[in-house]
Write a protein that holds these residues in place. Sequence first.
Motif, PDB file in Angstrom:
ATOM      1  N   GLU A  21      -6.047  -9.997  -2.449  1.00 25.79           N
ATOM      2  CA  GLU A  21      -4.751  -9.315  -2.359  1.00 25.79           C
ATOM      3  C   GLU A  21      -3.670 -10.237  -1.793  1.00 25.79           C
ATOM      4  O   GLU A  21      -2.497 -10.079  -2.093  1.00 25.79           O
ATOM      5  CB  GLU A  21      -4.873  -8.004  -1.569  1.00 25.79           C
ATOM      6  N   HIS A  22      -4.066 -11.227  -1.001  1.00 21.23           N
ATOM      7  CA  HIS A  22      -3.085 -12.157  -0.440  1.00 21.23           C
ATOM      8  C   HIS A  22      -2.559 -13.156  -1.483  1.00 21.23           C
ATOM      9  O   HIS A  22      -1.562 -13.819  -1.247  1.00 21.23           O
ATOM     10  CB  HIS A  22      -3.684 -12.927   0.736  1.00 21.23           C
TER      11      HIS A  22
ATOM     12  N   PRO B  92      -8.112  -9.891  12.071  1.00 22.60           N
ATOM     13  CA  PRO B  92      -8.763 -11.093  12.595  1.00 22.60           C
ATOM     14  C   PRO B  92      -9.403 -10.820  13.954  1.00 22.60           C
ATOM     15  O   PRO B  92      -8.827 -10.132  14.789  1.00 22.60           O
ATOM     16  CB  PRO B  92      -7.608 -12.085  12.759  1.00 22.60           C
TER      17      PRO B  92
ATOM     18  N   LEU C 200      -3.249  -1.073  -6.118  1.00 22.78           N
ATOM     19  CA  LEU C 200      -4.090  -0.257  -5.248  1.00 22.78           C
ATOM     20  C   LEU C 200      -3.345   1.027  -4.924  1.00 22.78           C
ATOM     21  O   LEU C 200      -2.168   1.013  -4.609  1.00 22.78           O
ATOM     22  CB  LEU C 200      -4.439  -1.037  -3.981  1.00 22.78           C
TER      23      LEU C 200
ATOM     24  N   ILE D  52       1.181   4.201   1.350  1.00 27.34           N
ATOM     25  CA  ILE D  52       0.022   3.402   1.770  1.00 27.34           C
ATOM     26  C   ILE D  52       0.489   1.967   1.994  1.00 27.34           C
ATOM     27  O   ILE D  52       1.631   1.631   1.669  1.00 27.34           O
ATOM     28  CB  ILE D  52      -1.098   3.386   0.684  1.00 27.34           C
TER      29      ILE D  52
ATOM     30  N   HIS E 131      -2.529 -17.243   2.144  1.00 25.12           N
ATOM     31  CA  HIS E 131      -2.265 -16.102   3.040  1.00 25.12           C
ATOM     32  C   HIS E 131      -1.091 -15.272   2.534  1.00 25.12           C
ATOM     33  O   HIS E 131      -1.109 -14.057   2.608  1.00 25.12           O
ATOM     34  CB  HIS E 131      -1.978 -16.621   4.448  1.00 25.12           C
ATOM     35  N   LEU E 132      -0.043 -15.949   2.016  1.00 25.03           N
ATOM     36  CA  LEU E 132       1.173 -15.218   1.615  1.00 25.03           C
ATOM     37  C   LEU E 132       1.620 -15.531   0.184  1.00 25.03           C
ATOM     38  O   LEU E 132       2.801 -15.355  -0.142  1.00 25.03           O
ATOM     39  CB  LEU E 132       2.319 -15.533   2.600  1.00 25.03           C
TER      40      LEU E 132
ATOM     41  N   THR F 226       6.594  -8.049   1.097  1.00 25.46           N
ATOM     42  CA  THR F 226       5.561  -8.306   2.091  1.00 25.46           C
ATOM     43  C   THR F 226       6.184  -8.337   3.489  1.00 25.46           C
ATOM     44  O   THR F 226       7.172  -9.034   3.697  1.00 25.46           O
ATOM     45  CB  THR F 226       4.892  -9.654   1.792  1.00 25.46           C
TER      46      THR F 226
ATOM     47  N   GLY G  98       0.119  -1.483   0.404  1.00 25.75           N
ATOM     48  CA  GLY G  98      -0.310  -1.947  -0.916  1.00 25.75           C
ATOM     49  C   GLY G  98      -1.443  -2.960  -0.850  1.00 25.75           C
ATOM     50  O   GLY G  98      -2.141  -3.201  -1.831  1.00 25.75           O
ATOM     51  N   LEU G  99      -1.629  -3.583   0.316  1.00 22.66           N
ATOM     52  CA  LEU G  99      -2.698  -4.574   0.478  1.00 22.66           C
ATOM     53  C   LEU G  99      -3.958  -3.943   1.057  1.00 22.66           C
ATOM     54  O   LEU G  99      -5.064  -4.386   0.781  1.00 22.66           O
ATOM     55  CB  LEU G  99      -2.241  -5.686   1.431  1.00 22.66           C
ATOM     56  N   HIS G 100      -3.762  -2.961   1.909  1.00 23.22           N
ATOM     57  CA  HIS G 100      -4.890  -2.307   2.584  1.00 23.22           C
ATOM     58  C   HIS G 100      -4.714  -0.805   2.390  1.00 23.22           C
ATOM     59  O   HIS G 100      -4.214  -0.110   3.277  1.00 23.22           O
ATOM     60  CB  HIS G 100      -4.890  -2.667   4.071  1.00 23.22           C
TER      61      HIS G 100
ATOM     62  N   ASP H  16       5.544  -9.619   6.944  1.00 20.14           N
ATOM     63  CA  ASP H  16       4.672 -10.519   7.697  1.00 20.14           C
ATOM     64  C   ASP H  16       4.701 -10.125   9.183  1.00 20.14           C
ATOM     65  O   ASP H  16       5.482  -9.270   9.596  1.00 20.14           O
ATOM     66  CB  ASP H  16       5.126 -11.975   7.482  1.00 20.14           C
ATOM     67  N   THR H  17       3.893 -10.795   9.980  1.00 15.93           N
ATOM     68  CA  THR H  17       3.809 -10.520  11.413  1.00 15.93           C
ATOM     69  C   THR H  17       5.190 -10.498  12.066  1.00 15.93           C
ATOM     70  O   THR H  17       6.003 -11.398  11.825  1.00 15.93           O
ATOM     71  CB  THR H  17       2.946 -11.619  12.074  1.00 15.93           C
TER      72      THR H  17
ATOM     73  N   LYS I 108      -2.294 -18.280  13.199  1.00 18.91           N
ATOM     74  CA  LYS I 108      -2.302 -17.427  14.380  1.00 18.91           C
ATOM     75  C   LYS I 108      -3.355 -17.985  15.341  1.00 18.91           C
ATOM     76  O   LYS I 108      -4.228 -18.752  14.920  1.00 18.91           O
ATOM     77  CB  LYS I 108      -2.644 -15.976  13.986  1.00 18.91           C
TER      78      LYS I 108
ATOM     79  N   VAL J  51       4.085   1.104   0.240  1.00 13.57           N
ATOM     80  CA  VAL J  51       4.142   1.540  -1.153  1.00 13.57           C
ATOM     81  C   VAL J  51       4.017   3.063  -1.185  1.00 13.57           C
ATOM     82  O   VAL J  51       2.993   3.614  -0.794  1.00 13.57           O
ATOM     83  CB  VAL J  51       3.000   0.911  -1.994  1.00 13.57           C
TER      84      VAL J  51
ATOM     85  N   ASN K 239      -2.876  -2.697  14.372  1.00 14.61           N
ATOM     86  CA  ASN K 239      -4.306  -2.570  14.100  1.00 14.61           C
ATOM     87  C   ASN K 239      -4.593  -1.768  12.829  1.00 14.61           C
ATOM     88  O   ASN K 239      -5.425  -0.870  12.806  1.00 14.61           O
ATOM     89  CB  ASN K 239      -4.993  -1.939  15.309  1.00 14.61           C
ATOM     90  N   PHE K 240      -3.853  -2.074  11.763  1.00 10.16           N
ATOM     91  CA  PHE K 240      -4.054  -1.474  10.445  1.00 10.16           C
ATOM     92  C   PHE K 240      -3.844   0.045  10.447  1.00 10.16           C
ATOM     93  O   PHE K 240      -4.503   0.766   9.719  1.00 10.16           O
ATOM     94  CB  PHE K 240      -5.454  -1.819   9.886  1.00 10.16           C
TER      95      PHE K 240
ATOM     96  N   ASP L 118      -1.545  -9.418  12.862  1.00  7.83           N
ATOM     97  CA  ASP L 118      -1.615 -10.832  12.465  1.00  7.83           C
ATOM     98  C   ASP L 118      -1.706 -10.982  10.953  1.00  7.83           C
ATOM     99  O   ASP L 118      -1.794 -12.089  10.437  1.00  7.83           O
ATOM    100  CB  ASP L 118      -2.864 -11.486  13.082  1.00  7.83           C
ATOM    101  N   ILE L 119      -1.751  -9.868  10.247  1.00  5.24           N
ATOM    102  CA  ILE L 119      -1.965  -9.845   8.800  1.00  5.24           C
ATOM    103  C   ILE L 119      -0.763  -9.146   8.164  1.00  5.24           C
ATOM    104  O   ILE L 119      -0.263  -8.169   8.722  1.00  5.24           O
ATOM    105  CB  ILE L 119      -3.275  -9.059   8.511  1.00  5.24           C
ATOM    106  N   PRO L 120      -0.273  -9.636   7.022  1.00  2.00           N
ATOM    107  CA  PRO L 120       0.876  -8.970   6.389  1.00  2.00           C
ATOM    108  C   PRO L 120       0.513  -7.598   5.813  1.00  2.00           C
ATOM    109  O   PRO L 120      -0.645  -7.355   5.475  1.00  2.00           O
ATOM    110  CB  PRO L 120       1.268  -9.933   5.268  1.00  2.00           C
TER     111      PRO L 120
END
Lengths: 120, 308
Positions: B125-126, B273, B168, A105, B98-99, A85, A107-109, A87-88, B63, A75, A46-47, A69-71
Amino acid sequence: MTASKNSGLRARPGVLRLMFAGLLLMALGVLTVRAEGPKADVKIDNFTFAPNALTIRKGTEVIWTNNDDIPHTIVAIGSSLRSKTIDTDRTFSYLFDKTGTFNYICGLHPHMKGKIVVTE
Amino acid sequence: MTDQPDNHDRRGFLRCMTWAGATMLWSVAGGIPRSHLIGSAEAATTPGFTFAQVSDSHLGFNKPVNTAVTGTFQQALNALTMQTEKPSFLIHTGDITHLSKPEEFDTGAQLLKATRLPIYTVPGEHDVLEEDRKSYLHRYGKGTKGDGWYSFNAHGVHFIGLVNVINLQGTGLGSLGGAQLEWLEKDVKGLSASTPIVIFAHVPLWIAYQDWGWGTADGAQALTYLKRFGSVTVLNGHIHQVMQKVEGHVAFHTARSTAFPQGTPGVAKGPGPMPVPAAELKTYLGVARVSLVSTGTPLAIVDTPLAG
């Protein structure tokens, strides 16, 4: 003479087998030593990084597992540590062989922040 | 097989006519937004020119919340191209893929090309997961500066595509960076204050929700260069839901995703999501259509869900 020769011949494969077994054990030993190095887990859920701050001994391998569910990526701020990256359900591991504090952190979020403190 | 997509399109089109009666039309006049329900007739006769915005197609995402992102993206594009008055062009505000995989970009390029509309993009960013960002820049970087920023003029409006998803760092937010800010300041310098400005970027340029990183650290700096302009419209994606805000002469707007919805700040546990019942998914996905009304400066934004 013939007998001893024969016995010598018979012994040779046995010696080879022993040597092979010995090498195998040594190799396994090396692998076991590696596998027994200290490890620590960080879950990405959950981030967020959990645990958010982690203190480890030098020589510990940290394994991040992405349960989102998000890559995500890892960093470190002001260091060269940068993951590919993740991934899930994938992991990224890094062996910390220097002492210090590593703030990192995603790098994407970049609101996702974590810290690894490496002690002697 | 060949009949299926057509039937789908027709159904999609009919649904589209229903949405038009139920969507909000946002007209921004002199920085003050008005919203009112519009009928399809009114929508079809909007004077001036229109362009469309799609966002966050996340091609390659697979997903449970949406296992058919190519299909929902296709449906969103069909809804645009089947309207009687075609938009002049299409802006994709990032997270095309997505990737960042070449095959995901290929699918995106094919679907976008099939609209026969001029396409303008900025990366999410994706789309820039590779160190050198080559898959994105190879396809969409021609004629752009730096990491893919650029500007162009259309129908008297000055459009600016900004990149706020690279390098970032610890601020926890999107970032434009010094080089891009410098370029932006120069880019708008020679324009008259009456030129309508449309800025598009992936991450919201304003701080939509700091805790989830939904904002751009140096976005406010960028907006100082635009203070003197009478009409500034900022279009973003990233947050997979419609959010709007007006500050002075600047109207901010985020678009829905065509792939999956994300949680609402203050309600959901996190920004990932958001699982929704399959039957309701398409009410959370959609496209935005922006019209320049020729009498004066207002821009009207109509968000249409894929169903609802």
